[in-house]
Every structure is written in structure tokens, then in C-alpha cells.
Design a protein around this motif. Structure first.
Motif, short mmCIF file in Angstrom:
data_model
loop_
_atom_site.label_atom_id
_atom_site.label_comp_id
_atom_site.label_asym_id
_atom_site.label_seq_id
_atom_site.Cartn_x
_atom_site.Cartn_y
_atom_site.Cartn_z
N VAL A 4 57.03 49.26 23.19
CA VAL A 4 58.18 50.05 22.76
C VAL A 4 57.79 50.90 21.55
N ALA A 5 57.90 52.21 21.69
CA ALA A 5 57.43 53.12 20.65
C ALA A 5 58.25 53.02 19.37
N GLU A 6 59.56 52.77 19.47
CA GLU A 6 60.40 52.82 18.27
C GLU A 6 60.11 51.70 17.28
N ASN A 7 59.55 50.57 17.74
CA ASN A 7 59.33 49.45 16.82
C ASN A 7 58.03 48.69 17.07
N ALA A 8 57.19 49.16 18.00
CA ALA A 8 55.91 48.54 18.33
C ALA A 8 56.06 47.15 18.92
N CYS A 9 57.24 46.82 19.43
CA CYS A 9 57.42 45.54 20.13
C CYS A 9 56.72 45.59 21.49
N ILE A 10 56.21 44.45 21.90
CA ILE A 10 55.57 44.35 23.21
C ILE A 10 56.23 43.22 23.99
N TRP A 11 56.67 43.54 25.20
CA TRP A 11 57.27 42.54 26.08
C TRP A 11 56.17 41.73 26.74
N VAL A 12 56.17 40.43 26.46
CA VAL A 12 55.18 39.52 27.03
C VAL A 12 55.92 38.53 27.94
N PRO A 13 55.91 38.78 29.26
CA PRO A 13 56.56 37.83 30.17
C PRO A 13 55.70 36.58 30.31
N GLN A 14 56.34 35.47 30.59
CA GLN A 14 55.58 34.23 30.78
C GLN A 14 54.89 34.29 32.14
N THR A 15 53.59 34.48 32.10
CA THR A 15 52.79 34.46 33.32
C THR A 15 51.79 33.32 33.27
N MET A 16 52.05 32.38 32.38
CA MET A 16 51.17 31.22 32.24
C MET A 16 52.03 29.96 32.17
N LYS A 17 51.46 28.83 32.55
CA LYS A 17 52.24 27.58 32.58
C LYS A 17 52.75 27.20 31.20
N GLU A 18 51.88 27.27 30.22
CA GLU A 18 52.26 26.88 28.86
C GLU A 18 52.37 28.12 27.97
N ARG A 19 53.59 28.53 27.70
CA ARG A 19 53.80 29.73 26.89
C ARG A 19 53.53 29.50 25.40
N ALA A 20 53.22 28.27 25.02
CA ALA A 20 52.91 27.99 23.62
C ALA A 20 51.73 28.80 23.12
N ILE A 21 50.90 29.32 24.02
CA ILE A 21 49.77 30.14 23.61
C ILE A 21 50.24 31.35 22.79
N CYS A 22 51.44 31.84 23.07
CA CYS A 22 51.96 33.01 22.35
C CYS A 22 52.33 32.68 20.91
N PHE A 23 52.56 31.41 20.61
CA PHE A 23 53.09 31.04 19.31
C PHE A 23 52.17 30.08 18.53
N ALA A 24 51.33 29.33 19.23
CA ALA A 24 50.48 28.35 18.57
C ALA A 24 49.14 28.94 18.14
N SER A 25 48.75 30.06 18.71
CA SER A 25 47.45 30.66 18.39
C SER A 25 47.42 31.19 16.96
N GLU A 26 46.32 30.96 16.26
CA GLU A 26 46.15 31.51 14.92
C GLU A 26 46.07 33.04 14.98
N HIS A 27 45.35 33.54 15.98
CA HIS A 27 45.17 34.98 16.16
C HIS A 27 45.54 35.31 17.61
N LEU A 28 46.57 36.10 17.78
CA LEU A 28 47.04 36.46 19.12
C LEU A 28 46.54 37.85 19.48
N VAL A 29 45.95 37.96 20.66
CA VAL A 29 45.48 39.24 21.18
C VAL A 29 46.35 39.61 22.38
N ILE A 30 46.93 40.80 22.33
CA ILE A 30 47.79 41.27 23.43
C ILE A 30 47.14 42.49 24.06
#
Length: 205
Positions: A114-140
Motif C-alpha cells: 500500500v503506497a499511502e502507508n507502506a503496509c504490506i498484506w501478508v496472508p497466512q500461507t503457512m501452517k504456523e503464522r508465528a513466523i511473522c511475529f516471533a522472528s527477530e528480523h522479518l523479510v517480506i
């Protein structure tokens, strides 16, 4: 009558004036001459993330190894379910979300930027979505063809496409690293999720 109903009833009794909801159809969402350029600019400013631009011909695994993992002082624990990337953990095959607590670098795909705020929609395409929040460094990883002007356009795409919820009924917007300034007035990174976020932006020909 429940306590909630009593409170709401008391509020209604003391309401002196009421107003109609505004006509939101007259609202004109912000648009840009170049939403891709705007998204990239706000990713590194407002969102506070790092940006790596690559082409579709570049080796994603090499980019992660050389430009992301290469910056770590020791061998990090990497987790992803993106094929072709070397990783020790896969959020699709771990026994439980707790195994992702030790992840240094988590790598996921984003589907809408999203250009107005640099948000990125990350749909859950993995069994454990904790990867989005537990990672020290997240790469999208996101494609330049998936950038929209504003949140209105993003939500329209999400509503129109069943693709985002084929396997799991969850998705989230992520904009840069987790940060809060509520702790003694000091800006703290990683309070709720990743301490750092890198957006790998794939430019298509």
C-alpha cells in the motif's frame, strides 16, 4: 438487564443530540502518479524498514544470503516455506509454533503493498503464522505488480479474492518493525514483533 445493557441505556438517556453518519461515498482516497515509487519511499521513511530491490532474474536465495544473513554476526536460524531458500526451519513442518521462538530471520511473501502507508498484506500461507511475529528480523518479499494506492484499494482486492483465505482464515498488514514509545517515553523496537524488517522488492520486466 445485564451491566452492559444498563451502561448503554444510561448513555442513551443522557444523549442530547444525535448525528447521522457521514456519507463515506463522497470520500476520495489518496492516489499517486507513481504508487510504486511512493511505496518504496515510505517503506524506508514512515515504516522504518530496509529496502532491497532485485530483478525477477536475480537469485533470491543468494540475495538473502549475501545482503540479509551476511549482516548477522553469527550463523542465524532462518525459517521460511519459500522454495529455493536455504533454511533450518519451515513453518509448514514444525511440530508447534514454539519452535519458531528461536528464529533470527523469518522470510515470508507479501501479496499487496500500500503506497499511502507502506503496509504490506501478508496472508497466512503457512501452517504456523508465528513466523511473522516471533522472528527477530522479518523479510517480506513482494512483487512490484502488487502495489496499490491506498487501503481502500487493498481491502477491495482482499474482499474480491478468495485466494487469500484458501488454506487459512487469517492475514495481517505489516508496516516496518514493531515499535512503541509507551515505555518511559523511549522508542523501543521489537516490543510486540520483529525488531527489524527488510522488504525485498522484485522489479518485473
Amino acid at each position: 438487564m445485564s451491566s452492559k445493557q444498563q451502561i448503554l441505556s444510561a448513555l442513551r438517556q443522557h444523549t442530547r443530540e444525535t448525528y447521522d453518519m457521514p456519507d463515506l461515498t463522497r470520500l476520495k482516497p489518496i492516489t499517486y502518479d507513481d504508487p510504486v515509487a511512493e511505496f518504496k519511499k515510505k517503506t524506508t521513511t514512515i515504516a522504518g524498514a530496509s529496502l532491497i530491490e532485485i530483478s525477477e532474474d536475480d537469485d533470491l536465495n543468494a540475495v538473502i544470503r549475501d545482503r540479509v544473513v551476511g549482516g548477522w554476526p553469527a550463523c542465524p536460524v532462518i525459517a521460511t516455506n519459500i522454495m529455493g531458500i536455504d533454511a533450518q526451519l519451515n513453518p509448514d513442518t514444525v511440530a508447534s509454533a514454539q519452535e519458531l521462538e528461536r528464529v533470527d530471520v523469518g522470510i515470508v511473501r507479501g501479496d499487496i503493498g500500500v503506497a499511502e502507508n507502506a503496509c504490506i498484506w501478508v496472508p497466512q500461507t503457512m501452517k504456523e503464522r508465528a513466523i511473522c511475529f516471533a522472528s527477530e528480523h522479518l523479510v517480506i518479499v513482494i512483487d512490484d505488480r502488487h502495489i496499490v494506492n491506498n487501503m481502500h484499494e487493498a481491502y477491495d482486492l482482499i474482499r474480491q479474492s478468495s485466494y487469500y483465505f484458501i488454506d487459512y482464515q487469517f492475514g495481517t498488514f505489516i508496516s516496518g518493525p514493531s515499535k512503541t514509545a509507551d515505555i518511559e517515553g523511549a522508542l523501543v523496537y521489537g516490543a510486540q514483533a520483529a525488531r527489524a524488517v527488510t522488504v525485498v522488492f522484485v522489479n518485473r520486466k
